[in-house]
Design a protein around this motif. Structure first.
Motif, PDB file in Angstrom:
ATOM      1  N   PRO A  31       0.815  -1.222   0.000  1.00 16.71           N
ATOM      2  CA  PRO A  31       0.000   0.000   0.000  1.00 16.71           C
ATOM      3  C   PRO A  31       0.846   1.269   0.000  1.00 16.71           C
ATOM      4  N   ARG A  32       0.477   2.215  -0.858  1.00 14.14           N
ATOM      5  CA  ARG A  32       1.249   3.460  -0.972  1.00 14.14           C
ATOM      6  C   ARG A  32       1.123   4.327   0.272  1.00 14.14           C
ATOM      7  N   LEU A  33       0.049   4.138   1.018  1.00 12.73           N
ATOM      8  CA  LEU A  33      -0.097   4.883   2.270  1.00 12.73           C
ATOM      9  C   LEU A  33       1.089   4.625   3.186  1.00 12.73           C
ATOM     10  N   ASN A  34       1.528   3.377   3.252  1.00 10.73           N
ATOM     11  CA  ASN A  34       2.648   3.028   4.120  1.00 10.73           C
ATOM     12  C   ASN A  34       3.912   3.760   3.694  1.00 10.73           C
ATOM     13  N   GLU A  35       4.083   3.945   2.380  1.00 10.44           N
ATOM     14  CA  GLU A  35       5.258   4.664   1.875  1.00 10.44           C
ATOM     15  C   GLU A  35       5.208   6.129   2.298  1.00 10.44           C
ATOM     16  N   ARG A  36       4.011   6.712   2.247  1.00  4.52           N
ATOM     17  CA  ARG A  36       3.879   8.120   2.646  1.00  4.52           C
ATOM     18  C   ARG A  36       4.192   8.299   4.126  1.00  4.52           C
ATOM     19  N   VAL A  37       3.727   7.355   4.939  1.00  5.73           N
ATOM     20  CA  VAL A  37       3.989   7.450   6.379  1.00  5.73           C
ATOM     21  C   VAL A  37       5.486   7.311   6.655  1.00  5.73           C
ATOM     22  N   ALA A  38       6.141   6.362   5.992  1.00 13.10           N
ATOM     23  CA  ALA A  38       7.578   6.154   6.217  1.00 13.10           C
ATOM     24  C   ALA A  38       8.399   7.344   5.764  1.00 13.10           C
ATOM     25  N   ALA A  39       7.874   8.115   4.798  1.00 12.46           N
ATOM     26  CA  ALA A  39       8.608   9.267   4.266  1.00 12.46           C
ATOM     27  C   ALA A  39       8.411  10.539   5.079  1.00 12.46           C
ATOM     28  N   LEU A  40       7.546  10.512   6.088  1.00 16.17           N
ATOM     29  CA  LEU A  40       7.367  11.706   6.925  1.00 16.17           C
ATOM     30  C   LEU A  40       8.715  12.098   7.540  1.00 16.17           C
ATOM     31  N   PRO A  41       9.003  13.399   7.601  1.00 18.33           N
ATOM     32  CA  PRO A  41      10.343  13.837   8.061  1.00 18.33           C
ATOM     33  C   PRO A  41      10.763  13.258   9.404  1.00 18.33           C
ATOM     34  N   GLY A  42       9.829  13.171  10.351  1.00 27.00           N
ATOM     35  CA  GLY A  42      10.188  12.640  11.665  1.00 27.00           C
ATOM     36  C   GLY A  42      10.651  11.199  11.627  1.00 27.00           C
ATOM     37  N   HIS A  43      10.198  10.454  10.614  1.00 25.54           N
ATOM     38  CA  HIS A  43      10.636   9.066  10.449  1.00 25.54           C
ATOM     39  C   HIS A  43      11.868   8.971   9.565  1.00 25.54           C
ATOM     40  N   ALA A  44      11.824   9.662   8.438  1.00 23.97           N
ATOM     41  CA  ALA A  44      12.872   9.495   7.428  1.00 23.97           C
ATOM     42  C   ALA A  44      14.183  10.175   7.820  1.00 23.97           C
ATOM     43  N   ARG A  45      14.113  11.235   8.633  1.00 20.68           N
ATOM     44  CA  ARG A  45      15.322  12.009   8.926  1.00 20.68           C
ATOM     45  C   ARG A  45      15.895  11.742  10.317  1.00 20.68           C
ATOM     46  N   LEU A  46      15.307  10.812  11.033  1.00 21.49           N
ATOM     47  CA  LEU A  46      15.808  10.522  12.384  1.00 21.49           C
ATOM     48  C   LEU A  46      17.157   9.819  12.296  1.00 21.49           C
ATOM     49  N   HIS A  47      18.148  10.323  13.010  1.00 19.36           N
ATOM     50  CA  HIS A  47      19.484   9.723  12.979  1.00 19.36           C
ATOM     51  C   HIS A  47      19.537   8.528  13.925  1.00 19.36           C
ATOM     52  N   PRO A  48      20.142   7.420  13.489  1.00 24.29           N
ATOM     53  CA  PRO A  48      20.170   6.223  14.358  1.00 24.29           C
ATOM     54  C   PRO A  48      20.944   6.407  15.658  1.00 24.29           C
ATOM     55  N   ALA A  49      21.830   7.404  15.710  1.00 24.26           N
ATOM     56  CA  ALA A  49      22.594   7.631  16.938  1.00 24.26           C
ATOM     57  C   ALA A  49      21.922   8.642  17.869  1.00 24.26           C
ATOM     58  N   GLN A  50      20.703   9.030  17.539  1.00 24.94           N
ATOM     59  CA  GLN A  50      19.974   9.994  18.376  1.00 24.94           C
ATOM     60  C   GLN A  50      19.801   9.457  19.792  1.00 24.94           C
ATOM     61  N   ASP A  51      19.951  10.319  20.785  1.00 20.96           N
ATOM     62  CA  ASP A  51      19.758   9.929  22.173  1.00 20.96           C
ATOM     63  C   ASP A  51      18.315   9.453  22.363  1.00 20.96           C
ATOM     64  N   PRO A  52      18.110   8.331  23.060  1.00 22.18           N
ATOM     65  CA  PRO A  52      16.743   7.820  23.263  1.00 22.18           C
ATOM     66  C   PRO A  52      15.780   8.852  23.829  1.00 22.18           C
ATOM     67  N   ARG A  53      16.280   9.779  24.642  1.00 25.12           N
ATOM     68  CA  ARG A  53      15.392  10.794  25.220  1.00 25.12           C
ATOM     69  C   ARG A  53      14.800  11.694  24.150  1.00 25.12           C
ATOM     70  N   ARG A  54      15.492  11.800  23.016  1.00 25.69           N
ATOM     71  CA  ARG A  54      15.024  12.668  21.935  1.00 25.69           C
ATOM     72  C   ARG A  54      14.515  11.854  20.742  1.00 25.69           C
ATOM     73  N   ALA A  55      14.252  10.592  20.991  1.00 29.75           N
ATOM     74  CA  ALA A  55      13.689   9.737  19.940  1.00 29.75           C
ATOM     75  C   ALA A  55      12.516   8.942  20.508  1.00 29.75           C
TER      76      ALA A  55
END
Length: 538
Positions: free
Chosen positions: A86-110
């Protein structure tokens, strides 16, 4: 366009061309020697292609259209669950908060990402009927290895050293491979006349050396598309011998909401999020193979584990990564997994809900049984009989043995000819216990019209083979690449192309010369033969 020879990006390179020109930075330029130690500097610039932006876009767009894909047509690749994504799932995954989150982000800020992962764990736990889930494994085969490492840790914690893992002869090829990688010995268990585990053979294999049985790896329904009617007895036998019961979740799409592996007695389950939960797959990733486990296996889960902590003083709950797991098998990968896969899968679960997941599995089973019934008619029923003729689950297996004997047509020939009718072939020559096997999985997202058209295409191919079998033997005719010499490709693979000099034409002239040079590796196989739609691996 599809008939033109495919060219590499280096062959399109022209000295001086650029996709973009960067503006002046406005600050003094620091010599690169001051930024990078001299022993790490290249002696000459990298040989990269020089291409204008429109040519880059056209190049990769043209290459993408040379492959068969799910958006182009029916893709009944058995045991791969090539359902619509479903293309809806692609749109959700592309939201900036999901797509731009850095994997080394502190858990308190993720916290949002960690909450999503925690809720996905809880959802998969409920679907599997097991209390704990780890999202770390990156693929189904990675989940298999994790399950076997968990089994080893469980037995070691009890002071036991067990050496054997049981696996049916219908198991996926990654099962014995994972067993070997984990340092165990594979013990094959036979299949009975109804397509399930041969109970007499299973009892005999356990009785030979019960103290050495570490685990039984089982897919239910299995790769024949059949639900094992003796699963409760199988679980009792393995547990009585002190072993663990492992569930290969590749075929979970057949049972979601109807039954759960944990209720069958399984201790460890891997799930393919890129199959049952609609994450796009193929081409090597990304994927995810989370593992769900029973309470006795939970202490050994990989660390860190995503956990929920209750709030205090009016604060709501928070989410964290728990590292304090002294019995853990340790990390399975860097960071926590492919987060975009988690987002798509959780969006899929929320979109369908409990009733929707159940309906998806019911429709997958209905589609498979309808198509099986269609193919039991006419020429297909005579030339491609059902290997085990009973109600199937999400997929079924045909045998091309009569077709080969009476028409001289191999399963591979039929598969190649299907491409000319606009269908991706089913899985061929697997499971190995079925002669000239053809494994068909239509999934729940296909319409009745698609299933009918596929059945009609097989009928037409068999009809034309009665008068002109060479037509199928030389297929396909409509694809960018004709039938490949797979033996030569295996023995003498061409996996690289010669580069030109950095300042030249990007290697185009040298590559062209190497293709024409006698004895050169590039002359063995044209680069146009690098891949074929019929030989893709889902």
């Amino acid at each position: 366009m599809q008939k033109e020879r495919a060219t590499t990006i280096y062959e399109k390179s022209k000295t001086g061309r650029r996709a973009a020109v960067l503006p002046d930075a406005g600050v003094p330029e620091t010599p690169i020697e001051d930024l990078i130690p001299s022993n790490l500097l290249r002696s000459e610039p990298p040989n990269l292609p020089e291409i204008a932006e429109p040519e880059i876009v056209r190049h990769y767009n043209r290459l993408s259209r040379r492959n068969f894909d799910l958006d182009s047509g029916f893709y009944p690749l058995g045991s791969c669950t090539m359902k619509h994504n479903p293309r809806l799932n692609e749109r959700v995954a592309a939201l900036p908060g999901h797509a731009r989150l850095h994997p080394a982000q502190d858990p308190r800020r993720a916290q949002g990402a960690l909450e999503l992962m925690y809720l996905l764990q809880e959802s998969l736990s409920e679907i599997c009927g097991l209390p704990s889930v780890s999202l770390q494994p990156s693929a189904g085969s990675h989940g298999e290895l994790a399950g076997l490492l968990l089994t080893r840790a469980y037995h070691a914690d009890r002071g036991e050293t067990r050496t054997k893992v049981l696996a049916p002869d219908t198991s996926h090829g990654t099962n014995p491979a994972s067993v070997t990688m984990a340092g165990y010995e594979v013990v094959k268990v036979a299949t009975n006349e109804r397509g399930g585990v041969d109970m007499d053979d299973l009892r005999a294999k356990i009785a030979e050396d019960p103290d050495q049985i570490a685990c039984l790896m089982l897919t239910n329904p299995n790769t024949l598309g059949l639900f094992d009617e003796n699963i409760e007895e199988i679980a009792a036998l393995i547990h009585a011998a002190g072993g663990t019961l492992y569930y290969d979740g590749a075929n979970l799409n057949a049972i979601m909401g109807r039954t759960r592996p944990g209720d069958m007695g399984f201790d460890i389950v891997h799930l393919n999020l890129h199959k049952s939960f609609s994450q796009p797959h193929g081409g090597g990733g990304p994927g995810a193979g989370p593992i769900a486990v029973s309470s006795r296996i939970e202490p050994f889960l990989p660390r860190p584990q995503v956990v929920r902590r209750d709030g205090s003083n009016g604060h709501g709950p928070s989410f964290d990564l728990e590292f304090d797991r002294p019995k853990s098998i340790g990390r399975l990968r860097g960071f926590q997994g492919n987060f975009g896969v988690f987002v798509r899968s959780y969006a899929y679960i929320l979109s369908l809900g409990s009733d929707g997941l159940t309906e998806a599995s019911e429709t997958a089973v209905l589609n498979a049984n309808y198509l099986k019934a269609r193919l039991a008619e006419g020429r297909a029923g005579e030339r491609l009989p059902i290997a085990f003729d009973r109600h199937c689950m999400h997929e079924f297996v045909l045998s091309g043995r009569p077709m080969k004997k009476e028409l001289g047509l191999a399963t591979l020939d039929l598969a190649k000819r299907l491409l000319d009718f606009g269908f991706h072939p089913p899985t061929v020559y697997f499971p190995l216990l079925v002669d000239e096997a053809l494994m068909v999985e239509p999934t729940e997202t296909e319409t009745k019209e698609s299933l009918d058209a596929f059945a009609d295409a097989i009928e037409e191919i068999l009809a034309e083979a009665e008068t002109d079998p060479e037509l199928a033997k030389n297929a396909p005719y409509s694809t960018p690449v004709r039938r490949l010499d797979e033996v030569r490709a295996t023995r003498k693979p061409v996996v690289r192309q010669a580069f030109g000099t950095a300042g030249g034409d990007g290697g185009a002239a040298e590559a062209a010369a190497s293709r024409e040079a006698p004895g050169s590796s590039a002359a063995e196989t044209d680069f146009n033969d690098a891949t074929s739609p019929a030989d893709s691996d889902a």
